[in-house]
Write a protein that holds these residues in place. Structure first.
Motif, PDB file in Angstrom:
ATOM      1  N   UNK A  61       0.837  -1.202   0.000  1.00 25.97           N
ATOM      2  CA  UNK A  61       0.000   0.000   0.000  1.00 25.97           C
ATOM      3  C   UNK A  61       0.870   1.249   0.000  1.00 25.97           C
ATOM      4  N   UNK A  62       0.281   2.368  -0.367  1.00 24.64           N
ATOM      5  CA  UNK A  62       0.978   3.636  -0.359  1.00 24.64           C
ATOM      6  C   UNK A  62      -0.030   4.728  -0.041  1.00 24.64           C
ATOM      7  N   UNK A  63       0.472   5.909   0.236  1.00 23.00           N
ATOM      8  CA  UNK A  63      -0.400   7.046   0.538  1.00 23.00           C
ATOM      9  C   UNK A  63      -0.351   8.053  -0.600  1.00 23.00           C
ATOM     10  N   UNK A  64      -1.504   8.600  -0.925  1.00 19.86           N
ATOM     11  CA  UNK A  64      -1.606   9.618  -1.966  1.00 19.86           C
ATOM     12  C   UNK A  64      -2.536  10.711  -1.468  1.00 19.86           C
ATOM     13  N   UNK A  65      -2.539  11.817  -2.189  1.00 18.44           N
ATOM     14  CA  UNK A  65      -3.372  12.966  -1.817  1.00 18.44           C
ATOM     15  C   UNK A  65      -4.639  12.963  -2.646  1.00 18.44           C
ATOM     16  N   UNK A  76     -10.775  20.377   0.957  1.00 14.21           N
ATOM     17  CA  UNK A  76      -9.320  20.519   0.968  1.00 14.21           C
ATOM     18  C   UNK A  76      -8.663  19.260   0.462  1.00 14.21           C
ATOM     19  N   UNK A  77      -7.598  18.837   1.138  1.00 16.44           N
ATOM     20  CA  UNK A  77      -6.903  17.622   0.734  1.00 16.44           C
ATOM     21  C   UNK A  77      -6.815  16.660   1.904  1.00 16.44           C
ATOM     22  N   UNK A  78      -6.813  15.381   1.593  1.00 20.49           N
ATOM     23  CA  UNK A  78      -6.667  14.347   2.605  1.00 20.49           C
ATOM     24  C   UNK A  78      -5.707  13.283   2.092  1.00 20.49           C
ATOM     25  N   UNK A  79      -5.046  12.596   2.994  1.00 15.20           N
ATOM     26  CA  UNK A  79      -4.174  11.483   2.619  1.00 15.20           C
ATOM     27  C   UNK A  79      -5.015  10.214   2.587  1.00 15.20           C
ATOM     28  N   UNK A  80      -4.816   9.419   1.545  1.00 11.22           N
ATOM     29  CA  UNK A  80      -5.588   8.198   1.344  1.00 11.22           C
ATOM     30  C   UNK A  80      -4.630   7.035   1.189  1.00 11.22           C
ATOM     31  N   UNK A  81      -4.918   5.916   1.847  1.00 16.02           N
ATOM     32  CA  UNK A  81      -4.092   4.711   1.724  1.00 16.02           C
ATOM     33  C   UNK A  81      -4.659   3.867   0.590  1.00 16.02           C
ATOM     34  N   UNK A  82      -3.802   3.547  -0.396  1.00 19.00           N
ATOM     35  CA  UNK A  82      -4.231   2.814  -1.581  1.00 19.00           C
ATOM     36  C   UNK A  82      -3.365   1.577  -1.789  1.00 19.00           C
ATOM     37  N   UNK A  83      -3.889   0.611  -2.522  1.00 17.50           N
ATOM     38  CA  UNK A  83      -3.144  -0.608  -2.843  1.00 17.50           C
ATOM     39  C   UNK A  83      -2.498  -0.467  -4.215  1.00 17.50           C
ATOM     40  N   UNK A  84      -1.256  -0.932  -4.347  1.00 15.86           N
ATOM     41  CA  UNK A  84      -0.540  -0.830  -5.620  1.00 15.86           C
ATOM     42  C   UNK A  84      -1.303  -1.495  -6.748  1.00 15.86           C
ATOM     43  N   UNK A  85      -1.897  -2.663  -6.489  1.00 13.32           N
ATOM     44  CA  UNK A  85      -2.566  -3.392  -7.567  1.00 13.32           C
ATOM     45  C   UNK A  85      -3.815  -2.689  -8.087  1.00 13.32           C
TER      46      UNK A  85
END
Length: 128
Positions: A4-8, A14-23
């Motif tokens: 997983x990684x974090x993206x905006x 506004x903006x929030x950080x979201x945890x996403x899966x590479x696949x």
């Protein structure tokens, strides 16, 4: 290794950080000095790193993520086909990304078109 990684994610508040899966990443494109992750479900996120930094991370995931143009990295496992008339890789939701001639030759030489497209998907167009 974490998959997983974090993206905006930008929204009205506004903006929030979201945890996403590479696949779940379909492909990545560059915009100005940043990049945009285009997900399989059609959503878009902006990571806090450059496309070059992401390519270094993606090399750890095998041949699923490959550069297809100077501005794009594709998850070949998420692609639904290749349009040789337009030189674009197709993704779910009607999205597509350009494939440069040099990257096409590399993908073809490495056998990745056959491995990722002909295995389970039938392509309507395929450059011979």
């Amino acid at each position: 290794m974490d998959t997983h990684f974090y993206a905006i994610k930008r929204n009205k508040c506004g903006i929030t950080a979201v945890r996403l899966a590479w696949e779940d990443v379909a492909y990545i494109g560059t915009v100005k000095k940043g990049s945009v992750y285009h997900m399989r479900d059609g959503s878009e996120y902006q990571p806090a790193v450059t496309i070059e930094e992401m390519m270094a991370v993606f090399t750890e995931f095998g041949d699923g993520f490959r550069r297809i143009d100077r501005s794009y990295i594709a998850n070949l496992n998420a692609a639904t086909g290749y349009d040789s008339d337009r030189d674009v890789m197709r993704f779910p939701g009607g999205h597509h990304a350009p494939v440069s001639r040099s990257c096409y030759r590399e993908l073809e030489a490495d056998g990745l078109f056959q491995k990722h497209y002909l295995r389970e998907r039938s392509m309507k167009t395929y450059r011979v």
